[in-house]
Motif scaffolding. Structure first.
Motif, PDB file in Angstrom:
ATOM      1  N   SER A   1      38.222  48.315  39.938  1.00  0.00           N
ATOM      2  CA  SER A   1      39.326  49.184  40.337  1.00  0.00           C
ATOM      3  C   SER A   1      40.316  48.391  41.166  1.00  0.00           C
ATOM      4  CB  SER A   1      38.820  50.353  41.169  1.00  0.00           C
ATOM      5  OG  SER A   1      39.913  51.003  41.768  1.00  0.00           O
ATOM      6  N   ARG A   2      41.596  48.726  40.990  1.00  0.00           N
ATOM      7  CA  ARG A   2      42.646  48.074  41.775  1.00  0.00           C
ATOM      8  C   ARG A   2      43.059  48.915  42.960  1.00  0.00           C
ATOM      9  NH1 ARG A   2      46.056  47.578  36.558  1.00  0.00           N
ATOM     10  NH2 ARG A   2      47.694  48.241  37.964  1.00  0.00           N
ATOM     11  N   LEU A   3      42.526  50.121  43.059  1.00  0.00           N
ATOM     12  CA  LEU A   3      42.971  51.024  44.118  1.00  0.00           C
ATOM     13  C   LEU A   3      42.316  50.680  45.451  1.00  0.00           C
ATOM     14  CD1 LEU A   3      43.059  54.464  42.322  1.00  0.00           C
ATOM     15  CD2 LEU A   3      44.936  52.919  42.878  1.00  0.00           C
ATOM     16  N   ILE A   4      43.160  50.578  46.484  1.00  0.00           N
ATOM     17  CA  ILE A   4      42.655  50.234  47.810  1.00  0.00           C
ATOM     18  C   ILE A   4      41.624  51.260  48.262  1.00  0.00           C
ATOM     19  CG2 ILE A   4      43.351  49.964  50.215  1.00  0.00           C
ATOM     20  CD1 ILE A   4      46.106  49.081  49.131  1.00  0.00           C
ATOM     21  N   ALA A   5      41.884  52.523  47.935  1.00  0.00           N
ATOM     22  CA  ALA A   5      41.025  53.608  48.421  1.00  0.00           C
ATOM     23  C   ALA A   5      39.618  53.538  47.851  1.00  0.00           C
ATOM     24  CB  ALA A   5      41.654  54.951  48.082  1.00  0.00           C
ATOM     25  N   ASP A   6      39.417  52.763  46.786  1.00  0.00           N
ATOM     26  CA  ASP A   6      38.091  52.689  46.190  1.00  0.00           C
ATOM     27  C   ASP A   6      37.182  51.701  46.906  1.00  0.00           C
ATOM     28  OD1 ASP A   6      38.636  54.593  44.398  1.00  0.00           O
ATOM     29  OD2 ASP A   6      39.020  53.267  42.709  1.00  0.00           O
ATOM     30  N   TYR A   7      37.711  51.030  47.919  1.00  0.00           N
ATOM     31  CA  TYR A   7      36.907  50.029  48.620  1.00  0.00           C
ATOM     32  C   TYR A   7      36.647  50.493  50.049  1.00  0.00           C
ATOM     33  CZ  TYR A   7      37.983  47.104  44.665  1.00  0.00           C
ATOM     34  OH  TYR A   7      38.085  46.597  43.402  1.00  0.00           O
TER      35      TYR A   7
ATOM     36  N   ALA B   1      41.537  38.576  45.663  1.00  0.00           N
ATOM     37  CA  ALA B   1      41.696  39.988  45.307  1.00  0.00           C
ATOM     38  C   ALA B   1      41.184  40.222  43.887  1.00  0.00           C
ATOM     39  CB  ALA B   1      43.159  40.400  45.431  1.00  0.00           C
ATOM     40  N   GLY B   2      41.480  39.267  43.001  1.00  0.00           N
ATOM     41  CA  GLY B   2      41.007  39.384  41.629  1.00  0.00           C
ATOM     42  C   GLY B   2      39.479  39.381  41.556  1.00  0.00           C
ATOM     43  N   PHE B   3      38.849  38.502  42.346  1.00  0.00           N
ATOM     44  CA  PHE B   3      37.376  38.476  42.368  1.00  0.00           C
ATOM     45  C   PHE B   3      36.838  39.820  42.843  1.00  0.00           C
ATOM     46  CE2 PHE B   3      37.937  33.725  43.444  1.00  0.00           C
ATOM     47  CZ  PHE B   3      38.129  33.434  42.102  1.00  0.00           C
ATOM     48  N   LEU B   4      37.501  40.358  43.848  1.00  0.00           N
ATOM     49  CA  LEU B   4      37.080  41.650  44.400  1.00  0.00           C
ATOM     50  C   LEU B   4      37.205  42.739  43.335  1.00  0.00           C
ATOM     51  CD1 LEU B   4      36.374  43.256  47.064  1.00  0.00           C
ATOM     52  CD2 LEU B   4      38.818  43.669  47.253  1.00  0.00           C
ATOM     53  N   ILE B   5      38.379  42.765  42.684  1.00  0.00           N
ATOM     54  CA  ILE B   5      38.663  43.813  41.712  1.00  0.00           C
ATOM     55  C   ILE B   5      37.698  43.734  40.531  1.00  0.00           C
ATOM     56  CG2 ILE B   5      40.388  44.540  40.014  1.00  0.00           C
ATOM     57  CD1 ILE B   5      42.507  43.740  42.176  1.00  0.00           C
TER      58      ILE B   5
ATOM     59  N   GLY C   1      45.457  42.037  29.725  1.00  0.00           N
ATOM     60  CA  GLY C   1      45.645  42.829  30.933  1.00  0.00           C
ATOM     61  C   GLY C   1      44.426  42.826  31.828  1.00  0.00           C
ATOM     62  N   ASP C   2      44.656  43.327  33.010  1.00  0.00           N
ATOM     63  CA  ASP C   2      43.580  43.506  33.969  1.00  0.00           C
ATOM     64  C   ASP C   2      42.636  44.577  33.429  1.00  0.00           C
ATOM     65  OD1 ASP C   2      41.957  43.928  36.131  1.00  0.00           O
ATOM     66  OD2 ASP C   2      43.581  43.564  37.554  1.00  0.00           O
ATOM     67  N   ARG C   3      41.354  44.245  33.361  1.00  0.00           N
ATOM     68  CA  ARG C   3      40.413  45.222  32.800  1.00  0.00           C
ATOM     69  C   ARG C   3      40.091  46.342  33.769  1.00  0.00           C
ATOM     70  NH1 ARG C   3      36.705  40.733  29.758  1.00  0.00           N
ATOM     71  NH2 ARG C   3      38.218  40.329  28.110  1.00  0.00           N
ATOM     72  N   ALA C   4      40.408  46.108  35.053  1.00  0.00           N
ATOM     73  CA  ALA C   4      40.186  47.167  36.027  1.00  0.00           C
ATOM     74  C   ALA C   4      41.371  48.115  35.963  1.00  0.00           C
ATOM     75  CB  ALA C   4      40.071  46.570  37.422  1.00  0.00           C
TER      76      ALA C   4
END
Lengths: 646, 529
Positions: free
Chosen positions: B386-392, B377-381, B170-173
């Motif tokens: 975090s996968r949440l848009i609000a965290d960026y 997006a994966g590199f960013l996350i 799974g995604d670790r974020a």
């Protein structure tokens, strides 16, 4: 000569590619490269122009076909160019004004660490805009059309760390996309009607289809034009677009890109000529917008937003003229060109003022600047005289012709449109005089510079020391020279084009021309135009020239307050589209999570108990049960197959 | 290249066998040699790409409908054959798959590294890359299979490695606790499995039904027999069989309302696996609609068209609206994909040359553009956890290259002219509009909504003041740039010059159009040329 056309586009495109991919080593020289390539494009344009003038009026059009873009059965879209008198006019305007604004930006953006990227975007814009006016079919035009939209998006949001700039950029792109829907549908209609969307075949066969179809295509093209040219009801983005650096406002949001809608309509003249209802809609949109923009322009204290209202209004004139058919097409383009000179000049002047005033944009905090910035004052003043239609200057010739043509439409419509155009001229004189008086005359109302942390609206290109009073000074020569050249155009272009109908004759082979016959004499209309201008100037003088101007805007009448808020269009958008949209998407997210998922799972449950299994998924047993069952089945199937195969 | 074919070299088998053998070898790499496993996987994917390139170049657009044909008896009693062959559509999709896998491997380079805090019970890295190669092998073979039963086996079998990729890596974020994350991940994996299993079971019934009616499983033979009138099918039989096949493909594609597994799966999986799902595996669904639904059941396809177009239209608008409402970057991209699959399915069933060419190009272009967007997006996350848009917020200031590539991926997703997806989306719109004007017009609202969700995503993550948590974010690394730059170059190339692709696809579309006995609607007036 034909082969030069692609170079017009290629030069700035190369610049964009090099500047945007080149990295930091180009930071020192990038702006020169960008300016040079813009200039090169202008030189190529001039060469092509000289060649075109040397030919007979009817065989001036050049064509260049590069390759087939989308080769699919029954669908022919080429990367191919067409350079006729109409395109040529735009090429000279775009590359000429574009080069001047590149030069201006060298000084204006001097302190911005991302100047290289700025020039890359400017070059990208030039390439896309040239593609738009040189395309020989509607799909390639669409390519350029969205390309300029992208450049506009990137440049409005150039200072992306300002939330207001990022929001304005997004808004501009979105509103434009609504217009683009219109262009898409128009192209699809052309395809199903004519089996093609190349200018030549479509525009020469309009007579063979029905008037209803032409009306439908015309209205869709009008929707597209409304988006790109900020016409009612898609005008709301232009005021916010002033978040971009001022050279961008001058080039894209005054002189060139926003006039693309006018180009689209004039280019599609044959379609509109065959669809009187669509033409009527065009004139109505133009007339409404010219008043709308003018009223908004009267109420804004932000110098750029006042000018943006004015741009909207002036393009309204052009759209109105384009809706009048062959009596108006040439005048629409003529006003477009003269407007390109004086409005670009006015914006550059505004930028120069801001440059000297700590990036203040509120005209109530200017005053008395004529002594401190003489060159800016004179060039801005000439642009001002041109836009209000002072006799002899550019705007006088081009606007007067449009007002005449509006009256010449005949009947009640003619009187209404002509009356609106006259009224607009009066309001134009009023708001522009207001801008002039607030900025350059009267008392100094300068305020200390705001703290940039507390007021994030400041253009970050220039160092601002909080609390310091502005020291207005004339801008460097790289900025004043373009202003002077544009002022020359503002003064002389109208007379050059207008006397002897030079411009009309130039465009006639493309747009056709009919002399309009207004119900009252041309001399009477011209006198009336001058008279309403004098009235507008006088009223503004009485209001702003005779009395001291308060630094904080008074509350104002209901109309003033509405006009400050762009006549409440944004409030409407916010309540209906933004809020409504948020509610819609939020409820859909809920529906998707509970209902759609639930119903599908539930249906499956009634068949195979899937839902129960899904609900118990947190329970490790169910999961391993499902997996082992599946795994077991798979192994069984595989084993059986292998056994049978042997 | 055709010499290779003449020599009887089974090139199609090779394109699938190489990643299959590679998967086994990768899995067998000793635990301590993680890095070697990665390089091996990358090497295998590149060899596969080279083989796919040979197929692409060797394919003759003007030649037979199915080329590089291989045919061997497999289960005599049932008439099941190991029968392969590709038409232009298959070639394009094999090329897409082989092209994307190296980028998936490269992008997922560190996704399966054992966490330092935990000692690994088994060899996750080896497993991760082996599973990716296994998926590649099965997907490629499914694009080649012209035997219905062989296709069915592959269609089902690829669920197994996919299941483990989603559930096991799974995604670790993740916003919740580790336990919570594991629970959601296994929920997503099982949901993926069960949805597709149910689809597969219904298809199995239809496959058996087809055998009962036709007496064999060969796509080419059945289609020929149907065209020549030797094989009559009762209207109801044909419709039922069609529905059985279509249902399975509509789950996989996925089509509204069978789409809800996709956002879960793409959200919980790592970004490269999410790309594998939406850009590669799901394409088998839309590909199979073109090849099996239209090829075997032309009459039933036409019968079902109004309903399918409607569902596709709902997918387009509904997927886009849902994307607007998402708070999770990866779920947003998943819903955008649902909208795009709506376009593909609409293009297929519009049954015009432009619609079908557009749909095929759309499959390829969507694969590339979603890969670009999702991988960035994966590199960013991975940087922020975090996968949440609000965290960026304000990322462009600290990582301009990452932001720039993300924007280009986004612009491709909203079909900006000049980038590849525009060509395919416009073809689908025109092709649909020519037959169903109302549907075409409603679908154009998709272009506004696409701009909305893409630009809002960009604005919220990349612009504005720099958030404290992203202040130290590094820009793209060389490995990451090596993933993104070629994809972007390809998007621009195919946006301006899609001819190499259309040349291959066009003849296949002509064949499909004659399968369903449809002609393009003629223009109202013949324009003067």
């Amino acid at each position: 000569m034909d082969n030069l056309i692609a170079l017009l586009v290629a030069a700035p495109l190369l610049g964009a590619a090099v500047l945007l991919c080149g990295g930091r080593r180009l930071d020192k020289t990038g702006h020169w490269l960008g300016t040079l390539l813009a200039g090169l494009s202008f030189v190529i344009g001039a060469v092509l122009f000289a060649d075109m003038v040397g030919k007979g009026a009817e065989d001036r059009a050049l064509h260049q076909r590069l390759f087939s873009w989308v080769p699919v059965e029954g669908f022919q879209a080429d990367i191919a160019f067409q350079l006729d008198q109409l395109s040529m006019t735009f090429v000279l305007l775009i590359t000429g004004v574009g080069t001047l604004i590149h030069v201006y930006s060298i000084g204006y953006m001097e302190h911005d660490e991302r100047r290289r990227r700025f020039f890359g975007y400017l070059n990208l814009f030039l390439a896309a805009m040239l593609l738009l006016v040189l395309a020989d079919n509607y799909l390639l035009l669409y390519f350029g059309w969205e390309g300029v939209g992208l450049a506009s998006y990137l440049l409005i949001g150039f200072w992306q760390h300002k939330p207001s700039a990022a929001t304005a950029a997004k808004k501009a792109f979105l509103v434009n996309r609504v217009g683009d829907m219109g262009l898409s549908i128009a192209i699809m209609l052309m395809f199903t009607t004519f089996g093609t969307f190349a200018f030549g075949p479509v525009l020469s066969s309009t007579g063979e289809s029905s008037e209803g179809m032409m009306t439908a295509i015309g209205l869709m093209l009008l929707l597209a034009a409304c988006g790109k040219s900020a016409q009612v009801p898609l005008q709301s983005w232009l005021g916010d677009a002033m978040e971009g650096p001022t050279p961008v406002s001058a080039l894209i949001h005054a002189a060139t890109m926003v006039t693309a809608g006018v180009y689209l309509i004039v280019r599609s003249a044959d379609i509109f000529n065959a669809a009187p209802d669509a033409q009527l809609a065009v004139t109505v949109v133009g007339a409404v917008t010219l008043l709308f923009g003018a009223i908004v322009g009267c109420a804004k204290d932000d110098i750029k937003k006042a000018l943006a209202g004015s741009t909207m209004s002036q393009i309204g004139y052009m759209i109105l003229a384009a809706g009048l058919g062959p009596i108006g097409y040439a005048f629409a383009i003529m006003h477009l060109v003269t407007h390109g000179f004086f409005k670009a000049g006015l914006f550059l002047g505004a930028g120069s003022v801001m440059h000297g005033m700590n990036d203040e944009v509120d005209m109530r905090k200017y005053g008395g600047l004529r002594k401190y910035m003489p060159v800016t004052f004179v060039t801005f003043g000439l642009g001002y005289l041109a836009i209000i239609g002072f006799p002899g200057l550019s705007g006088f010739f081009s606007k007067d012709k449009i007002i005449e043509a509006a009256f010449a439409k005949g009947g009640t419509e003619g009187w209404i449109l002509g009356g609106v155009a006259l009224l607009g001229a009066a309001i134009t004189a009023y708001y522009m005089t207001r801008v002039m008086l607030l900025t350059f005359f009267g008392e100094k109302r300068w305020q200390p510079a705001p703290d940039p942390d507390k007021a994030p609206g400041v253009e970050p290109g220039i160092e601002v020391h909080p609390g310091e009073m502005p020291h207005p000074h004339e801008s460097p020569r790289s900025m004043t020279i373009p202003m002077i050249l544009l002022a020359v155009g503002s003064v002389g272009a109208g007379a050059f084009f207008g006397i002897g109908d030079r411009f009309v004759k130039w465009l006639e082979p493309v747009t056709k021309f009919e002399h309009g016959h207004p119900p009252i004499g041309a001399a009477a209309i011209t006198s009336a135009t001058v008279a309403v201008m004098v009235i507008g100037v006088t009223v503004a003088y009485l209001q702003y020239g005779r009395r001291p101007v308060p630094v904080v805007a008074p509350r104002g009448s209901l109309l003033t307050r509405a006009a400050r808020r762009d006549l409440l269009q944004d409030d409407f958008n916010h309540i209906v589209l933004v809020r409504g949209g948020e509610h819609l998407t939020r409820s859909l997210v809920y529906v998707d999570h509970t209902l759609v998922d639930g119903v599908v799972n539930g249906t499956a449950a009634s068949v195979g108990g899937l839902s129960g299994r899904l609900r118990k998924l947190q329970n490790g047993y169910a999961r391993s049960y499902a997996v082992s069952m599946f795994g077991g089945t798979a192994v069984l199937i595989a084993a059986t197959l292998l056994m049978r195969a042997v | 290249m055709s010499q290779v074919v003449n020599a009887g070299f089974p090139i199609l088998t090779a394109t699938a066998a190489v990643p299959a053998i590679g998967a086994i070898l990768t899995a067998a790499v000793p635990a301590a040699r993680r890095t070697a496993a990665k390089w091996l996987a990358l090497l295998v994917s590149l060899v596969t790409l080279a083989l796919a390139a040979i197929v692409l170049v060797g394919f003759e657009p003007g030649g037979d409908r199915y080329q590089f044909v291989e045919s061997h008896s497999w289960i005599k009693d049932f008439g099941v054959r190991y029968e392969l062959g590709v038409d232009g559509i298959g070639v394009a999709l094999i090329a897409l798959t082989a092209l994307l896998i190296p980028f998936v491997v490269l992008a997922g380079w560190h996704d399966a590294d054992p966490l330092e805090t935990k000692s690994s019970r088994w060899r996750p890295t080896q497993g991760f890359f082996a599973l990716i190669l296994a998926v590649e092998a099965m997907v490629i073979l499914s694009f080649e299979a012209t035997d219905v039963f062989l296709f069915y086996i592959l269609f089902e079998a690829m669920l197994i490695p996919m299941y483990f990729l989603i559930g096991g890596f799974g995604d670790r974020a993740h916003a919740g606790s580790d336990e919570n994350a594991a629970a959601q991940r296994s929920y997503a994996a099982v949901k993926f499995l069960l949805y597709n299993l149910v689809g597969g079971l219904i298809m199995l019934a239809a496959v058996i039904g087809l055998y009962v009616v036709a007496g064999n499983f060969s796509l080419t033979e059945i289609a020929e027999a149907r065209a020549s009138g030797q094989l009559e099918m009762a209207t109801n039989t044909e419709r039922l069989l069609f529905l059985g096949f279509f249902f399975a493909f509509a789950v996989k594609a996925p089509l509204w309302p069978l789409h809800t597994w996709l956002p879960n799966a793409m959200g919980e999986a790592t970004a490269p696996v999410a790309v594998l799902i939406t850009a590669v595996v799901d394409k088998v669904g839309t590909f199979a609609m073109l090849r099996f639904c239209l090829g075997l059941f032309p009459e039933a396809s036409k019968w079902a068209t109004p309903v399918i177009i409607t569902l596709a239209l709902i997918s387009i608008v509904y997927g886009a609206l849902l994307a607007v409402g998402q708070r999770d970057i990866k779920r947003l991209i998943a819903y955008a994909s649902i909208s795009h699959f709506g376009f593909i399915i609409m293009g297929i069933f519009a049954m015009t040359s432009q619609g079908q060419s557009g749909a095929t190009l759309y499959m390829v272009n969507h694969g590339i553009s979603t890969a670009a967007l999702m991988l960035v997006a994966g590199f960013l996350i991975s940087r922020r956890g975090s996968r949440l848009i609000a965290d960026y917020g304000g990322v462009q200031k600290v990582a301009p290259v990452l932001a720039g590539t993300f924007l280009i991926g986004g612009l491709a997703t909203l079909s900006l002219p000049g980038l590849a997806p525009f060509v395919s989306e416009f073809l689908v719109l025109v092709g649909t509009f020519a037959r169903y004007p109302v549907a075409g017009i409603i679908a154009t609202t998709g272009i506004v909504l696409a701009a909305l969700y893409t630009l809002v995503l960009y604005q919220r993550t990349m612009t504005g003041p720099v958030k404290e948590e992203v202040r130290a974010m590094p820009d793209l690394r060389v490995r990451e740039l090596a993933v993104v730059a070629p994809l972007i170059a390809l998007l621009i190339f195919l946006g301006v010059f899609p001819k190499p692709l259309t040349d291959i696809v066009n003849p296949a579309v002509t064949h499909t159009m004659s399968d369903v006995q449809q002609k393009d609607p003629a223009p109202e007036v013949e324009a003067a040329k």
